[in-house]
Design an enzyme around this catalytic site. Structure first.
Site, PDB file in Angstrom:
ATOM      1  N   CYS A  36      22.064  -2.050  -6.545  1.00  0.00           N
ATOM      2  CA  CYS A  36      22.909  -1.189  -7.486  1.00  0.00           C
ATOM      3  C   CYS A  36      21.798  -0.659  -8.743  1.00  0.00           C
ATOM      4  O   CYS A  36      21.222  -1.558  -9.530  1.00  0.00           O
ATOM      5  CB  CYS A  36      24.098  -1.568  -8.297  1.00  0.00           C
ATOM      6  SG  CYS A  36      24.683  -1.218  -9.758  1.00  0.00           S
ATOM      7  N   CYS A  39      22.608  -1.686 -12.179  1.00  0.00           N
ATOM      8  CA  CYS A  39      22.569  -3.021 -12.332  1.00  0.00           C
ATOM      9  C   CYS A  39      21.078  -3.501 -12.650  1.00  0.00           C
ATOM     10  O   CYS A  39      20.904  -4.611 -13.484  1.00  0.00           O
ATOM     11  CB  CYS A  39      23.233  -3.613 -11.182  1.00  0.00           C
ATOM     12  SG  CYS A  39      24.727  -3.499 -10.916  1.00  0.00           S
TER      13      CYS A  39
END
Length: 93
Positions: A36, A39
């Site tokens: 991600c 993230c």
């Protein structure tokens, strides 16, 4: 990621999460994934916040490593943050 910060935890055992959530301390659960991009950008900020707020436990949970925890908390996208005061969920974003 190694950390010397006692209130920053990278979840290693899904069973440990129940104990963390059941504790009386304030906590932030951060559901993340290695694939991600947002993230990856947020991760260092999350760890820095743990140093700025030493009375709150900051828990990083990789949804690929802990899919059962992600399912238990109905995580549909990452990053997801859950803010607890004691055992009470106060907000999820």
């Amino acid at each position: 990621m190694a950390s010397t910060n006692a209130n920053f935890v990278v979840l290693g055992d899904s069973d440990a999460l129940k104990g963390i959530v059941e504790s009386s301390e304030s906590k932030v659960l951060y559901f993340t994934a290695t694939w991600c991009p947002p993230c990856k950008m947020i991760a260092p900020v999350f760890e820095k916040l743990s140093k700025d707020f030493p009375t709150t436990k900051f828990v990083k949970i990789d949804i690929d490593d802990h899919s059962d925890a992600a399912a238990d908390y109905n995580i549909r996208s990452v990053p997801t943050f859950m803010f607890f005061h004691g055992k009470d969920l106060k907000q999820q974003v």
